[in-house]
Design a protein around this motif. Structure first.
Motif, mmCIF file in Angstrom:
data_model
loop_
_atom_site.group_PDB
_atom_site.id
_atom_site.type_symbol
_atom_site.label_atom_id
_atom_site.label_comp_id
_atom_site.label_asym_id
_atom_site.label_seq_id
_atom_site.Cartn_x
_atom_site.Cartn_y
_atom_site.Cartn_z
ATOM 1 N N PHE A 118 0.852 -1.184 0.000
ATOM 2 C CA PHE A 118 0.000 0.000 0.000
ATOM 3 C C PHE A 118 0.890 1.238 0.000
ATOM 4 O O PHE A 118 1.910 1.266 0.692
ATOM 5 C CB PHE A 118 -0.884 0.041 1.260
ATOM 6 N N ASN A 119 0.489 2.260 -0.750
ATOM 7 C CA ASN A 119 1.266 3.493 -0.683
ATOM 8 C C ASN A 119 0.945 4.206 0.630
ATOM 9 O O ASN A 119 0.019 3.824 1.349
ATOM 10 C CB ASN A 119 1.030 4.388 -1.924
ATOM 11 N N ILE A 120 1.680 5.224 0.955
ATOM 12 C CA ILE A 120 1.561 5.898 2.253
ATOM 13 C C ILE A 120 0.160 6.481 2.452
ATOM 14 O O ILE A 120 -0.369 6.455 3.558
ATOM 15 C CB ILE A 120 2.656 6.972 2.446
ATOM 16 N N ASN A 121 -0.444 7.008 1.381
ATOM 17 C CA ASN A 121 -1.798 7.554 1.500
ATOM 18 C C ASN A 121 -2.808 6.458 1.799
ATOM 19 O O ASN A 121 -3.719 6.641 2.609
ATOM 20 C CB ASN A 121 -2.190 8.316 0.231
ATOM 21 N N GLU A 122 -2.662 5.311 1.145
ATOM 22 C CA GLU A 122 -3.557 4.179 1.400
ATOM 23 C C GLU A 122 -3.377 3.674 2.827
ATOM 24 O O GLU A 122 -4.360 3.376 3.516
ATOM 25 C CB GLU A 122 -3.290 3.047 0.406
ATOM 26 N N GLN A 123 -2.120 3.573 3.271
ATOM 27 C CA GLN A 123 -1.863 3.136 4.641
ATOM 28 C C GLN A 123 -2.511 4.087 5.638
ATOM 29 O O GLN A 123 -3.155 3.645 6.592
ATOM 30 C CB GLN A 123 -0.355 3.062 4.905
ATOM 31 N N SER A 124 -2.371 5.385 5.399
ATOM 32 C CA SER A 124 -2.962 6.378 6.303
ATOM 33 C C SER A 124 -4.473 6.252 6.341
ATOM 34 O O SER A 124 -5.086 6.339 7.403
ATOM 35 C CB SER A 124 -2.573 7.792 5.870
ATOM 36 N N GLU A 125 -5.078 6.035 5.169
ATOM 37 C CA GLU A 125 -6.537 5.902 5.111
ATOM 38 C C GLU A 125 -7.010 4.640 5.837
ATOM 39 O O GLU A 125 -7.990 4.670 6.574
ATOM 40 C CB GLU A 125 -7.004 5.878 3.659
ATOM 41 N N ILE A 126 -6.285 3.551 5.649
ATOM 42 C CA ILE A 126 -6.633 2.300 6.333
ATOM 43 C C ILE A 126 -6.523 2.483 7.849
ATOM 44 O O ILE A 126 -7.397 2.056 8.602
ATOM 45 C CB ILE A 126 -5.745 1.135 5.835
ATOM 46 N N ILE A 127 -5.459 3.122 8.287
ATOM 47 C CA ILE A 127 -5.269 3.356 9.726
ATOM 48 C C ILE A 127 -6.388 4.243 10.260
ATOM 49 O O ILE A 127 -6.935 3.981 11.339
ATOM 50 C CB ILE A 127 -3.883 3.965 10.005
ATOM 51 N N LEU A 128 -6.760 5.268 9.525
ATOM 52 C CA LEU A 128 -7.837 6.158 9.951
ATOM 53 C C LEU A 128 -9.159 5.399 10.078
ATOM 54 O O LEU A 128 -9.877 5.538 11.076
ATOM 55 C CB LEU A 128 -7.989 7.327 8.977
ATOM 56 N N ILE A 129 -9.459 4.577 9.092
ATOM 57 C CA ILE A 129 -10.689 3.773 9.143
ATOM 58 C C ILE A 129 -10.645 2.846 10.343
ATOM 59 O O ILE A 129 -11.615 2.738 11.095
ATOM 60 C CB ILE A 129 -10.877 2.979 7.831
ATOM 61 N N TRP A 130 -9.507 2.170 10.549
ATOM 62 C CA TRP A 130 -9.409 1.239 11.675
ATOM 63 C C TRP A 130 -9.582 1.960 13.015
ATOM 64 O O TRP A 130 -10.261 1.486 13.915
ATOM 65 C CB TRP A 130 -8.095 0.459 11.668
ATOM 66 N N GLU A 131 -8.981 3.125 13.148
ATOM 67 C CA GLU A 131 -9.102 3.863 14.409
ATOM 68 C C GLU A 131 -10.552 4.263 14.677
ATOM 69 O O GLU A 131 -10.990 4.264 15.826
ATOM 70 C CB GLU A 131 -8.179 5.077 14.420
ATOM 71 N N LYS A 132 -11.303 4.580 13.628
ATOM 72 C CA LYS A 132 -12.728 4.882 13.806
ATOM 73 C C LYS A 132 -13.487 3.647 14.250
ATOM 74 O O LYS A 132 -14.329 3.711 15.147
ATOM 75 C CB LYS A 132 -13.327 5.442 12.511
ATOM 76 N N ILE A 133 -13.192 2.515 13.624
ATOM 77 C CA ILE A 133 -13.831 1.250 14.006
ATOM 78 C C ILE A 133 -13.444 0.899 15.439
ATOM 79 O O ILE A 133 -14.293 0.569 16.270
ATOM 80 C CB ILE A 133 -13.425 0.113 13.041
#
Length: 105
Positions: free
Chosen positions: A25-40
């Motif tokens: 995953f590129n850095i933007n994708e990683q950041s988005e995944i982390i953001l989604i996970w933190e919300k969950i």
């Protein structure tokens, strides 16, 4: 990026289910995944509270249940709900510090 998560019917939440290695995953994708996970992850305590309410109701039923078979069923249901709560806490704690290189599973 929600396609990198799968709904877990038993736990009642989305869990990380990446379709490729974290490094792919590129850095933007990683950041988005982390953001989604933190919300969950932030909603896990609310999910646990919901299950605790159900457990309390079942325990109250159990306190007044005269039928042995139904008592066994209630005990089994309470045990399963407690197991779900335990698993939710494991996900909550195990993922509280997501590193920059990987979502821990």
């Amino acid at each position: 990026m929600l396609n990198e998560f799968s709904y877990d019917e038993r736990l009642g939440i989305l869990l990380p289910d990446p379709k490729k290695e974290w490094e792919e995953f590129n850095i933007n994708e990683q950041s988005e995944i982390i953001l989604i996970w933190e919300k969950i992850r932030g909603k896990i305590p609310d999910r646990i509270a919901e299950l605790e309410v159900i457990i309390n109701k079942k325990q109250e039923q159990l306190n007044h249940e005269a039928n042995f078979q139904r008592s066994c069923e209630l005990n089994s249901e309470i045990s399963e709900l407690a197991s779900v709560i335990n698993d939710l806490w494991i996900w909550y704690r195990a993922n509280q510090s997501v590193s920059g290189t990987k979502i821990h599973q």
